[in-house]
Design a protein around this motif. Structure first.
Motif, PDB file in Angstrom:
ATOM      1  N   GLN A  55       0.860  -1.195   0.000  1.00 14.09           N
ATOM      2  CA  GLN A  55       0.000   0.000   0.000  1.00 14.09           C
ATOM      3  C   GLN A  55       0.889   1.235   0.000  1.00 14.09           C
ATOM      4  O   GLN A  55       1.675   1.449   0.931  1.00 14.09           O
TER       5      GLN A  55
ATOM      6  N   GLU B 119       3.815   0.181   2.385  1.00 18.93           N
ATOM      7  CA  GLU B 119       3.774  -0.774   3.500  1.00 18.93           C
ATOM      8  C   GLU B 119       3.440  -2.157   2.941  1.00 18.93           C
ATOM      9  O   GLU B 119       2.539  -2.305   2.120  1.00 18.93           O
TER      10      GLU B 119
ATOM     11  N   VAL C  32       0.554  -8.568   4.705  1.00 21.42           N
ATOM     12  CA  VAL C  32       0.484  -9.993   4.355  1.00 21.42           C
ATOM     13  C   VAL C  32      -0.923 -10.414   3.943  1.00 21.42           C
ATOM     14  O   VAL C  32      -1.916  -9.854   4.418  1.00 21.42           O
ATOM     15  N   ARG C  33      -1.008 -11.362   3.013  1.00 18.59           N
ATOM     16  CA  ARG C  33      -2.256 -12.011   2.608  1.00 18.59           C
ATOM     17  C   ARG C  33      -2.006 -13.511   2.569  1.00 18.59           C
ATOM     18  O   ARG C  33      -0.875 -13.931   2.346  1.00 18.59           O
TER      19      ARG C  33
ATOM     20  N   ASN D  51      -6.366  -9.808   9.436  1.00 15.07           N
ATOM     21  CA  ASN D  51      -7.053  -9.700  10.730  1.00 15.07           C
ATOM     22  C   ASN D  51      -7.670 -11.023  11.178  1.00 15.07           C
ATOM     23  O   ASN D  51      -7.928 -11.225  12.355  1.00 15.07           O
TER      24      ASN D  51
ATOM     25  N   ASP E 189       6.411 -13.725   9.981  1.00 18.55           N
ATOM     26  CA  ASP E 189       6.992 -12.394   9.793  1.00 18.55           C
ATOM     27  C   ASP E 189       8.390 -12.477   9.179  1.00 18.55           C
ATOM     28  O   ASP E 189       8.717 -11.719   8.265  1.00 18.55           O
TER      29      ASP E 189
ATOM     30  N   ASN F 155       5.594  -4.967   9.003  1.00 19.19           N
ATOM     31  CA  ASN F 155       5.011  -4.971  10.342  1.00 19.19           C
ATOM     32  C   ASN F 155       5.746  -5.964  11.238  1.00 19.19           C
ATOM     33  O   ASN F 155       6.104  -7.061  10.813  1.00 19.19           O
TER      34      ASN F 155
ATOM     35  N   ASP G 176       3.359   2.285  14.888  1.00 18.71           N
ATOM     36  CA  ASP G 176       2.095   1.999  14.216  1.00 18.71           C
ATOM     37  C   ASP G 176       0.934   2.134  15.203  1.00 18.71           C
ATOM     38  O   ASP G 176       1.122   1.970  16.412  1.00 18.71           O
ATOM     39  N   ASP G 177      -0.238   2.411  14.681  1.00 20.79           N
ATOM     40  CA  ASP G 177      -1.478   2.464  15.475  1.00 20.79           C
ATOM     41  C   ASP G 177      -1.375   3.471  16.611  1.00 20.79           C
ATOM     42  O   ASP G 177      -1.992   3.289  17.671  1.00 20.79           O
TER      43      ASP G 177
ATOM     44  N   LEU H 173      -5.980   4.535  12.196  1.00 23.64           N
ATOM     45  CA  LEU H 173      -6.991   4.997  11.256  1.00 23.64           C
ATOM     46  C   LEU H 173      -8.321   5.336  11.896  1.00 23.64           C
ATOM     47  O   LEU H 173      -9.098   6.114  11.341  1.00 23.64           O
TER      48      LEU H 173
ATOM     49  N   GLU I 121      -3.070   7.295   8.725  1.00 22.14           N
ATOM     50  CA  GLU I 121      -3.574   6.120   8.028  1.00 22.14           C
ATOM     51  C   GLU I 121      -5.070   6.216   7.839  1.00 22.14           C
ATOM     52  O   GLU I 121      -5.753   6.896   8.591  1.00 22.14           O
TER      53      GLU I 121
ATOM     54  N   GLU J  42      -9.862   7.991   3.529  1.00 20.43           N
ATOM     55  CA  GLU J  42     -10.788   7.355   2.585  1.00 20.43           C
ATOM     56  C   GLU J  42     -11.503   8.339   1.675  1.00 20.43           C
ATOM     57  O   GLU J  42     -12.082   7.944   0.673  1.00 20.43           O
TER      58      GLU J  42
ATOM     59  N   TYR K 194      -7.311   4.258   1.498  1.00 25.25           N
ATOM     60  CA  TYR K 194      -8.030   3.818   0.300  1.00 25.25           C
ATOM     61  C   TYR K 194      -8.282   4.948  -0.683  1.00 25.25           C
ATOM     62  O   TYR K 194      -8.391   4.726  -1.881  1.00 25.25           O
TER      63      TYR K 194
ATOM     64  N   PRO L 221      -4.158  -1.483  -0.678  1.00 28.92           N
ATOM     65  CA  PRO L 221      -2.997  -2.363  -0.832  1.00 28.92           C
ATOM     66  C   PRO L 221      -3.143  -3.117  -2.156  1.00 28.92           C
ATOM     67  O   PRO L 221      -4.226  -3.603  -2.473  1.00 28.92           O
TER      68      PRO L 221
HETATM   69  P1  C2E Z   1      -1.776  -1.996  10.101  1.00 31.02           P
HETATM   70  O1  C2E Z   1      -0.330  -2.340  10.085  1.00 31.02           O
HETATM   71  O2  C2E Z   1      -2.205  -0.875  10.957  1.00 31.02           O
HETATM   72  O3  C2E Z   1      -2.156  -1.774   8.571  1.00 31.02           O
HETATM   73  C1  C2E Z   1      -3.192  -0.927   8.159  1.00 31.02           C
HETATM   74  C2  C2E Z   1      -4.442  -1.683   7.807  1.00 31.02           C
HETATM   75  O4  C2E Z   1      -5.442  -0.749   7.418  1.00 31.02           O
HETATM   76  C3  C2E Z   1      -4.294  -2.614   6.608  1.00 31.02           C
HETATM   77  O5  C2E Z   1      -5.217  -3.691   6.782  1.00 31.02           O
HETATM   78  C4  C2E Z   1      -4.758  -1.745   5.461  1.00 31.02           C
HETATM   79  O6  C2E Z   1      -5.201  -2.480   4.339  1.00 31.02           O
HETATM   80  C5  C2E Z   1      -5.908  -1.024   6.117  1.00 31.02           C
HETATM   81  N1  C2E Z   1      -6.213   0.243   5.465  1.00 31.02           N
HETATM   82  C6  C2E Z   1      -5.395   1.022   4.734  1.00 31.02           C
HETATM   83  N2  C2E Z   1      -6.036   2.128   4.291  1.00 31.02           N
HETATM   84  C7  C2E Z   1      -7.297   2.047   4.768  1.00 31.02           C
HETATM   85  C8  C2E Z   1      -8.448   2.900   4.653  1.00 31.02           C
HETATM   86  O7  C2E Z   1      -8.446   3.950   4.003  1.00 31.02           O
HETATM   87  N3  C2E Z   1      -9.575   2.485   5.293  1.00 31.02           N
HETATM   88  C9  C2E Z   1      -9.646   1.324   6.004  1.00 31.02           C
HETATM   89  N4  C2E Z   1     -10.783   1.001   6.595  1.00 31.02           N
HETATM   90  N5  C2E Z   1      -8.564   0.480   6.133  1.00 31.02           N
HETATM   91  C10 C2E Z   1      -7.417   0.858   5.516  1.00 31.02           C
HETATM   92  P2  C2E Z   1      -4.795  -5.195   6.531  1.00 31.02           P
HETATM   93  O8  C2E Z   1      -3.900  -5.315   5.347  1.00 31.02           O
HETATM   94  O9  C2E Z   1      -6.046  -5.997   6.560  1.00 31.02           O
HETATM   95  O10 C2E Z   1      -3.910  -5.506   7.816  1.00 31.02           O
HETATM   96  C11 C2E Z   1      -4.484  -5.443   9.100  1.00 31.02           C
HETATM   97  C12 C2E Z   1      -3.448  -5.530  10.178  1.00 31.02           C
HETATM   98  O11 C2E Z   1      -2.821  -6.822  10.152  1.00 31.02           O
HETATM   99  C13 C2E Z   1      -2.295  -4.541  10.030  1.00 31.02           C
HETATM  100  O12 C2E Z   1      -2.659  -3.284  10.538  1.00 31.02           O
HETATM  101  C14 C2E Z   1      -1.232  -5.208  10.871  1.00 31.02           C
HETATM  102  O13 C2E Z   1      -1.423  -4.941  12.226  1.00 31.02           O
HETATM  103  C15 C2E Z   1      -1.491  -6.662  10.601  1.00 31.02           C
HETATM  104  N6  C2E Z   1      -0.548  -7.140   9.566  1.00 31.02           N
HETATM  105  C16 C2E Z   1      -0.629  -7.047   8.209  1.00 31.02           C
HETATM  106  N7  C2E Z   1       0.451  -7.628   7.629  1.00 31.02           N
HETATM  107  C17 C2E Z   1       1.243  -8.068   8.630  1.00 31.02           C
HETATM  108  C18 C2E Z   1       2.499  -8.786   8.685  1.00 31.02           C
HETATM  109  O14 C2E Z   1       3.158  -9.100   7.672  1.00 31.02           O
HETATM  110  N8  C2E Z   1       2.964  -9.101   9.943  1.00 31.02           N
HETATM  111  C19 C2E Z   1       2.301  -8.775  11.085  1.00 31.02           C
HETATM  112  N9  C2E Z   1       2.822  -9.121  12.268  1.00 31.02           N
HETATM  113  N10 C2E Z   1       1.129  -8.113  11.062  1.00 31.02           N
HETATM  114  C20 C2E Z   1       0.604  -7.769   9.864  1.00 31.02           C
END
Ligand code: C2E
Ligand code: MG
Ligand code: MG
Ligand code: MG
Length: 292
Positions: free
Chosen positions: A45, A59, A62-63, A75, A91, A118, A180-181, A204, A237, A240, A259, A264
């Motif tokens: 993303q 950033e 992962v999927r 999630n 990771d 992350n 983050d967050d 966000l 972050e 939208e 978004y 992403p």
């Molecule tokens: P995060 O690191 O805080 O990543 C941001 C999340 O918000 C991502 O969700 C992203 O797709 C989403 N996002 C970005 N822009 C927007 C927006 O405009 N609106 C909304 N509603 N959401 C948006 P994603 O990809 O589903 O990842 C969720 C969480 O999962 C991440 O939050 C992170 O904490 C974790 N994660 C993702 N990839 C990895 C990884 O490789 N390793 C680890 N340990 N955690 C990961």
């Protein structure tokens, strides 16, 4: 093992929890095989400079492309992997895949900018973490600053000394640390006092329903101002809408991700996107000393 959800009352046991319990056993059965079979991948993303809409980095998120269940969002499986200890293996795999990509971009002479990965709060408990990252960038011969590290603020809550120590070590090695967050936890200001991070990433949820005059808008405004006082760059972050983007511009926020700018996207699509950009700093401009 003590797991919070077993202590919930019936009222709290909803569909999501039900789904999670079903997911859990399946995911645990499949995870090791999934890693061997390379079913995990990452999307990128982009992050943007608000005033110019220029991409400043991305950033990695992962999927899981599960052979039967299809495309699974993090999630659903990250919390489960954090509980059963598998997260560190996953990771490490993702960080290495990101390093391979950075190496390829450097080899191809592409314009290059950092990719953040992350780091789970659970990874911080591993003695291997710092050594692994050190060896990884050496193995792929990548300047540390190109692999940015996102630590979640919630890591601080349980483990303040560790996070201070690890952050210092990683920064000495040249890594950029993003918090983050930011603002989602219970001790954001304490964290900020103790941990010397390089960039704040504001959660966000802060952007939802914001406007110039309402409460969340004013809080966000104050957070951006606070970051300025601390000379800390800040990324918001979850942008939208155009309105949100304009609001952020009006309060002097510099970097955004969301978004409204881009979801992403697969690596191939990201490469197309940066190939279309009129100007990006070249790898050499970014790190003249460290690049081969
Ligand atoms: P995060 O690191 O805080 O990543 C941001 C999340 O918000 C991502 O969700 C992203 O797709 C989403 N996002 C970005 N822009 C927007 C927006 O405009 N609106 C909304 N509603 N959401 C948006 P994603 O990809 O589903 O990842 C969720 C969480 O999962 C991440 O939050 C992170 O904490 C974790 N994660 C993702 N990839 C990895 C990884 O490789 N390793 C680890 N340990 N955690 C990961
Ligand atoms: Mg993140
Ligand atoms: Mg975040
Ligand atoms: Mg998050």
């Amino acid at each position: 093992k003590v797991k919070g959800r077993y202590f919930m009352t019936c009222g709290e046991y909803d569909e999501t929890m039900h789904q999670r319990l079903i997911d859990e056993q399946g995911f645990i059965n499949d995870m090791n095989k999934a890693l061997t079979n390379r079913e995990f991948l990452f999307y990128l993303q982009p992050k943007y400079e608000l005033s110019t809409s220029r991409i400043i980095g991305a950033e990695a998120l992962v999927r899981w492309l599960h052979p039967q269940k299809g495309f699974i969002e993090p999630n659903r499986f990250i919390p489960i992997f954090e509980e059963n200890g598998f997260i560190f293996s996953l990771d490490k795999y993702i960080w290495e895949e990101v390093c391979k990509l950075l190496r390829r971009w450097l080899d191809e002479g592409r314009p290059i900018h950092p990719i953040s990965v992350n780091i789970s709060r659970v990874d911080l408990y591993s003695d291997e973490l710092v050594g692994f990252l050190d060896e990884l960038i050496k193995k792929y011969n990548i300047p540390a600053r190109l692999l940015e590290l996102e630590l979640t603020e919630s890591a601080y809550f349980n483990n303040p000394e560790q996070i201070v120590d690890i952050t210092q070590k990683l920064q000495k090695m040249g890594f950029i640390i993003l918090m983050d967050d930011f603002g989602s936890g219970y001790s954001s200001l304490n964290m900020l006092k103790d941990v010397n991070v390089n960039v704040l990433k504001v959660d966000l949820k802060f952007l939802q329903n914001t406007s110039q005059n309402n409460r969340s808008g004013r809080i966000l405004n104050a957070v951006v101002y606070m970051a300025k006082c601390l000379e800390l760059p800040i990324i918001i972050e979850g942008v939208e809408t155009l309105q949100q983007s304009e609001f952020l511009q009006s309060i002097g926020c510099s970097w955004v991700q969301g978004y409204y700018y881009s979801r992403p996207i697969p690596v191939k699509d990201y490469e197309k996107l940066i190939d279309q950009m009129e100007y990006l700093p070249s790898a050499a401009e970014l790190c003249p000393c460290t690049l081969p």
